[in-house]
Design an enzyme around this catalytic site. Structure first.
Site, PDB file in Angstrom:
ATOM      1  N   ARG A   1       3.885   0.490  -5.357  1.00 31.38           N
ATOM      2  CA  ARG A   1       4.618   1.600  -4.736  1.00 31.38           C
ATOM      3  C   ARG A   1       4.113   1.786  -3.310  1.00 31.38           C
ATOM      4  O   ARG A   1       3.001   1.420  -2.990  1.00 31.38           O
ATOM      5  CB  ARG A   1       4.334   2.911  -5.470  1.00 31.38           C
ATOM      6  CG  ARG A   1       4.500   2.821  -6.946  1.00 31.38           C
ATOM      7  CD  ARG A   1       3.962   4.107  -7.580  1.00 31.38           C
ATOM      8  NE  ARG A   1       3.883   3.937  -9.021  1.00 31.38           N
ATOM      9  CZ  ARG A   1       3.442   4.878  -9.853  1.00 31.38           C
ATOM     10  NH1 ARG A   1       3.017   6.043  -9.387  1.00 31.38           N
ATOM     11  NH2 ARG A   1       3.415   4.653 -11.145  1.00 31.38           N
TER      12      ARG A   1
ATOM     13  N   ASP B   1       3.977   5.219  -0.556  1.00 32.71           N
ATOM     14  CA  ASP B   1       4.215   6.661  -0.486  1.00 32.71           C
ATOM     15  C   ASP B   1       5.306   7.011   0.519  1.00 32.71           C
ATOM     16  O   ASP B   1       5.676   6.188   1.357  1.00 32.71           O
ATOM     17  CB  ASP B   1       2.921   7.373  -0.060  1.00 32.71           C
ATOM     18  CG  ASP B   1       2.033   7.670  -1.250  1.00 32.71           C
ATOM     19  OD1 ASP B   1       2.506   7.591  -2.399  1.00 32.71           O
ATOM     20  OD2 ASP B   1       0.843   7.988  -1.028  1.00 32.71           O
TER      21      ASP B   1
ATOM     22  N   TYR C   1      -2.291  -5.006   4.685  1.00 34.50           N
ATOM     23  CA  TYR C   1      -1.738  -3.782   5.274  1.00 34.50           C
ATOM     24  C   TYR C   1      -2.102  -3.714   6.753  1.00 34.50           C
ATOM     25  O   TYR C   1      -3.155  -4.213   7.163  1.00 34.50           O
ATOM     26  CB  TYR C   1      -2.334  -2.540   4.598  1.00 34.50           C
ATOM     27  CG  TYR C   1      -1.779  -2.228   3.235  1.00 34.50           C
ATOM     28  CD1 TYR C   1      -0.646  -1.420   3.101  1.00 34.50           C
ATOM     29  CD2 TYR C   1      -2.392  -2.699   2.078  1.00 34.50           C
ATOM     30  CE1 TYR C   1      -0.144  -1.116   1.843  1.00 34.50           C
ATOM     31  CE2 TYR C   1      -1.891  -2.393   0.820  1.00 34.50           C
ATOM     32  CZ  TYR C   1      -0.765  -1.602   0.703  1.00 34.50           C
ATOM     33  OH  TYR C   1      -0.265  -1.300  -0.531  1.00 34.50           O
TER      34      TYR C   1
ATOM     35  N   ARG D   1      -5.588   4.303   3.660  1.00 33.22           N
ATOM     36  CA  ARG D   1      -5.524   5.510   4.507  1.00 33.22           C
ATOM     37  C   ARG D   1      -6.855   6.250   4.542  1.00 33.22           C
ATOM     38  O   ARG D   1      -7.200   6.872   5.560  1.00 33.22           O
ATOM     39  CB  ARG D   1      -4.388   6.416   4.032  1.00 33.22           C
ATOM     40  CG  ARG D   1      -3.004   5.798   4.311  1.00 33.22           C
ATOM     41  CD  ARG D   1      -1.883   6.512   3.572  1.00 33.22           C
ATOM     42  NE  ARG D   1      -1.836   7.920   3.881  1.00 33.22           N
ATOM     43  CZ  ARG D   1      -1.083   8.800   3.223  1.00 33.22           C
ATOM     44  NH1 ARG D   1      -0.315   8.399   2.211  1.00 33.22           N
ATOM     45  NH2 ARG D   1      -1.092  10.071   3.561  1.00 33.22           N
TER      46      ARG D   1
END
Lengths: 254, 254
Positions: free
Chosen positions: B52, B54, B112, B199
């Protein structure tokens, strides 16, 4: 005491019906004047820009001026206005200007950038910021056509038929194309631009790249003074008002 | 005959309540399954993703798989889906996969990217695509902290306290910082990432850069297994799922 201030602003044109205030729709001028009015306790503060930009057109260096009696240092204007403005408009610079300075009439030249992406699928992150043109374009043909635009010409064929300006003679001082993979960036400088002029020049250059118009036809098109013979107006969202030049010629294109 | 297809997609996370279908809000999965259903004359085609993302998180290389009995060549899937999908999702690649391929369980690693802009006023064009962090950051401190994250660690301190995964041991194979003027780009690769892990690592590195956390404290924070001691979770809109790696180790980080 009234002072004149010069603002350099950037905006994302996506969410605006254009720069200039109009009866309906969100405008850049409307947002700026609303915030200045808040700072002036409800008073009206008219703002003048170097020129309008159409709906969807972006700016990295639009220049405005306004008069105010507020005793605020130039740097504080930046902070105060950015605190009130929506996130799609930012004040980049604020300077005290001479009383005779006029964002439009003092301008001696402008620089626009036009971005094109030639990839097949496009880039989701650029969809509002770059013209997606997924066709085969011959860069050599485009480069061959570019010099024909330089110098002083009557640009009647390259401005909107709706333009009400009488004098359509303008000078283009540079027009450069930078190609980085699928990303094409045109940078154009001149002493002034007619309505839709950059977008029609780019639209025509893209048709040159596709082989629909020959590079050697550009002088013919200029002489024809006929908008119906030139290329399509390239979409608004690829266009950026990058800089406005003021002052001496020698500084102007530094 | 049923065939399994692998899709590589890109999306602008700005307008989505996240990747995964949920009762309310627009989702990436919802849009993809809606378009596949149109192609399958109303039939349901469940789609599985590598993981997933966000709300607000972007993807340049999210990978999905689905099964279909439609006799369509892989390249035609790209065209057909892009014609139906909204402009903020693009299918970049479509391939026929082996029946045992699973976008999530076959994945051996991910990359990422996290983007930060340190300019004072920010950039209007990056406001949904880059974390605006207008503070003084010491790049040397950040570079000193980075190696402490590399290798295999228990990342309990660097994942959301809401995570329900039992095994919090992950391996980070690379973490690079590229600085170009005001634009900082972090690229992180690993065999897997916990909820909010990237994050929180970035949020902690930004606090290291501000001098709030010492580089040498990173090993201490890892050992503490306590989310309350690490930095703030950096905002979603700076994060991009860039690539998902499948196949042999030697190909994996090519």
């Amino acid at each position: 005491m009234m002072k004149r201030y010069k603002l350099t602003i950037s905006y994302d044109g996506t969410g605006f019906a254009g720069y200039q205030i109009q009866p309906a729709g969100r405008t850049v001028q409307g947002e700026i004047e609303r915030c200045l009015s808040v700072m002036h306790k409800g008073g009206t503060v008219p703002v003048s820009a170097s020129g309008r930009t159409d709906a969807g057109v972006h700016a990295r260096g639009q220049v405005l001026h306004f008069d105010s009696s507020l005793a605020i240092e130039p740097k504080r204007w930046i902070k105060a206005l950015n605190a009130l403005l929506p996130a799609d408009i930012r004040v980049l610079m604020a300077e005290e200007a001479e009383s005779g300075f006029h964002s439009r009439f003092s301008a001696e030249g402008k620089e626009y950038v036009y971005k094109v992406n030639t990839s097949l699928q496009g880039d989701v992150f650029q969809r509002n910021y770059t013209c997606h043109f997924p066709y085969v374009i011959n860069a050599d043909l485009v480069q061959d056509a570019i010099p024909h635009f330089l110098g002083t010409h009557d640009f009647t064929s390259f401005c909107s038929a709706r333009s009400e300006v009488e004098d359509k003679i303008r000078t283009i001082t540079s027009l450069d194309l930078d190609i980085d993979g699928d990303d094409w960036t045109f940078t154009i400088r001149g002493n002034g631009f007619l309505y839709n002029m950059v977008r029609i020049i780019i639209g025509t250059l893209l048709e040159v790249g596709q082989g629909k118009i020959a590079p050697a036809d550009i002088p013919v098109l200029l002489k024809a003074k006929d908008r119906t013979k030139t290329g399509k107006t390239a979409p608004a969202h690829g266009l950026y008002l990058n800089r406005v030049f003021y002052g001496q010629i020698e500084d102007k294109y530094s």
